[in-house]
Scaffold this motif. Sequence first.
Motif, PDB file in Angstrom:
ATOM      1  N   ALA A 276       0.853  -1.185   0.000  1.00 29.25           N
ATOM      2  CA  ALA A 276       0.000   0.000   0.000  1.00 29.25           C
ATOM      3  C   ALA A 276       0.891   1.239   0.000  1.00 29.25           C
ATOM      4  O   ALA A 276       1.858   1.309   0.734  1.00 29.25           O
ATOM      5  CB  ALA A 276      -0.898  -0.022   1.214  1.00 29.25           C
ATOM      6  N   ARG A 277       0.573   2.186  -0.850  1.00 27.44           N
ATOM      7  CA  ARG A 277       1.331   3.450  -0.884  1.00 27.44           C
ATOM      8  C   ARG A 277       1.063   4.245   0.391  1.00 27.44           C
ATOM      9  O   ARG A 277      -0.054   4.262   0.884  1.00 27.44           O
ATOM     10  CB  ARG A 277       0.845   4.295  -2.076  1.00 27.44           C
ATOM     11  N   PRO A 278       2.091   4.922   0.903  1.00 26.35           N
ATOM     12  CA  PRO A 278       1.831   5.790   2.049  1.00 26.35           C
ATOM     13  C   PRO A 278       0.813   6.868   1.666  1.00 26.35           C
ATOM     14  O   PRO A 278       0.868   7.397   0.561  1.00 26.35           O
ATOM     15  CB  PRO A 278       3.194   6.411   2.362  1.00 26.35           C
TER      16      PRO A 278
ATOM     17  N   HIS B 283       9.579   8.876 -13.061  1.00 25.40           N
ATOM     18  CA  HIS B 283       9.859   7.752 -12.165  1.00 25.40           C
ATOM     19  C   HIS B 283       8.550   7.281 -11.515  1.00 25.40           C
ATOM     20  O   HIS B 283       7.903   8.035 -10.806  1.00 25.40           O
ATOM     21  CB  HIS B 283      10.863   8.198 -11.100  1.00 25.40           C
ATOM     22  N   HIS B 284       8.178   6.014 -11.777  1.00 21.14           N
ATOM     23  CA  HIS B 284       6.930   5.465 -11.227  1.00 21.14           C
ATOM     24  C   HIS B 284       7.176   4.559 -10.026  1.00 21.14           C
ATOM     25  O   HIS B 284       6.346   4.476  -9.130  1.00 21.14           O
ATOM     26  CB  HIS B 284       6.201   4.655 -12.302  1.00 21.14           C
ATOM     27  N   ALA B 285       8.261   3.811 -10.032  1.00 22.50           N
ATOM     28  CA  ALA B 285       8.544   2.860  -8.961  1.00 22.50           C
ATOM     29  C   ALA B 285      10.032   2.578  -8.975  1.00 22.50           C
ATOM     30  O   ALA B 285      10.663   2.713 -10.022  1.00 22.50           O
ATOM     31  CB  ALA B 285       7.764   1.558  -9.175  1.00 22.50           C
ATOM     32  N   PRO B 286      10.621   2.170  -7.877  1.00 21.14           N
ATOM     33  CA  PRO B 286       9.993   1.988  -6.567  1.00 21.14           C
ATOM     34  C   PRO B 286       9.750   3.312  -5.846  1.00 21.14           C
ATOM     35  O   PRO B 286      10.252   4.346  -6.256  1.00 21.14           O
ATOM     36  CB  PRO B 286      11.049   1.164  -5.812  1.00 21.14           C
ATOM     37  N   GLN B 287       8.955   3.195  -4.759  1.00 18.52           N
ATOM     38  CA  GLN B 287       8.713   4.356  -3.905  1.00 18.52           C
ATOM     39  C   GLN B 287      10.044   4.903  -3.389  1.00 18.52           C
ATOM     40  O   GLN B 287      10.935   4.140  -3.061  1.00 18.52           O
ATOM     41  CB  GLN B 287       7.830   3.909  -2.725  1.00 18.52           C
TER      42      GLN B 287
ATOM     43  N   LEU C 243       4.893  10.061  -6.204  1.00 21.76           N
ATOM     44  CA  LEU C 243       5.077   9.426  -7.516  1.00 21.76           C
ATOM     45  C   LEU C 243       3.796   9.497  -8.342  1.00 21.76           C
ATOM     46  O   LEU C 243       2.720   9.493  -7.773  1.00 21.76           O
ATOM     47  CB  LEU C 243       5.501   7.968  -7.329  1.00 21.76           C
ATOM     48  N   PRO C 244       3.893   9.530  -9.670  1.00 21.45           N
ATOM     49  CA  PRO C 244       5.141   9.586 -10.425  1.00 21.45           C
ATOM     50  C   PRO C 244       5.851  10.938 -10.276  1.00 21.45           C
ATOM     51  O   PRO C 244       5.189  11.963 -10.149  1.00 21.45           O
ATOM     52  CB  PRO C 244       4.684   9.366 -11.868  1.00 21.45           C
TER      53      PRO C 244
ATOM     54  N   VAL D 168      10.795  18.374 -11.695  1.00 22.62           N
ATOM     55  CA  VAL D 168       9.823  19.308 -12.267  1.00 22.62           C
ATOM     56  C   VAL D 168       8.535  19.181 -11.456  1.00 22.62           C
ATOM     57  O   VAL D 168       7.928  18.113 -11.393  1.00 22.62           O
ATOM     58  CB  VAL D 168       9.561  18.991 -13.756  1.00 22.62           C
ATOM     59  N   LEU D 169       8.168  20.260 -10.785  1.00 24.69           N
ATOM     60  CA  LEU D 169       7.041  20.183  -9.857  1.00 24.69           C
ATOM     61  C   LEU D 169       5.716  20.560 -10.511  1.00 24.69           C
ATOM     62  O   LEU D 169       4.676  20.035 -10.144  1.00 24.69           O
ATOM     63  CB  LEU D 169       7.278  21.113  -8.655  1.00 24.69           C
TER      64      LEU D 169
END
Length: 306
Positions: free
Chosen positions: A169-171, A244-248, A254-255, A273-274
Amino acid sequence: MTAAATPVDERGHDWIMAEVEKMKALGETEPRLARDPVNQPMINNWLEAIGETDPRFGDGEAPPAMAQVWTMYGLNPERPANDPLHGTMQILDAAGFTSVLGTNCDQTYARPVKVGEQVAITTRLESVVGPKKTGVGEGYFVTTENTWKVGDEVVATMQFRVLKFKPGARPAKVDRTKLVRPQMNRDTAFFWEGTQAGELRIQQCNACGELRHPPGPMCPACHAADRGYVVASGKGTVFSFLVHHAPQLPGKELPATLALIELEEGLRMVGEVLSGKEGIEIGSPVQVVFEKIDDDLTLAQWEVTS
Ligand code: ZN
């Protein structure tokens, strides 16, 4: 597969390792011949894609790093029944470890191959290690050993390792203060003091005027140690970027879009790039933005301006 014969909730660690042992016991696969012999047109395509210009590869010698190219499966692969990588993936899929991430690839070259030679590949399962808790979830590291031969002669080998995992599970909320901290020392302090002051500072040699980034103790042009800085305009263009998608990663949402920025002053700098990243492309104009992480760290980041 025997997987179907075992209820899903009984496919735990012991079941996995028992299936893995059967896979290991199959040993090395029969040699599978490359679809085509080593050929100059394919070498030429590869050289162009990689940007390699060494003339030795223009006349019948294949770059060693192409080893895997010759035995790639096509789009509609017919895999040998005992292909250990594919078989082990199926075992772990059946146990709920459904995601895959390549982690290591070590190739060893015995000799270059020549146009006209036809290589064959054999594969065996070396090890399955786990379960391990990783940043992306719990999983098993699967290592296979591949050998390429021409006739009976080994030309290259490859150890290939993947992590086969259950996506974690993603944080819920990303804590930016957990970011990996940049190194701050006597050479870089001026840069980080600059970001805190809202300035993008670039190191300049006081002796010859050369600009440089990243900062360092000595001028690469004239070897003088006397150094200062200039304040850059903060404008540039995207020279290259990746998403960048993975890893966390700690502290990153992400991404994440990471770019190599070419500054108006001619130097290049890596940053995240925000905003405006939906339409990003090579050559997009960007403007620096300063993101305050905490009292000790302000990062120079980027937004796409059109
Ligand atoms: Zn200099």
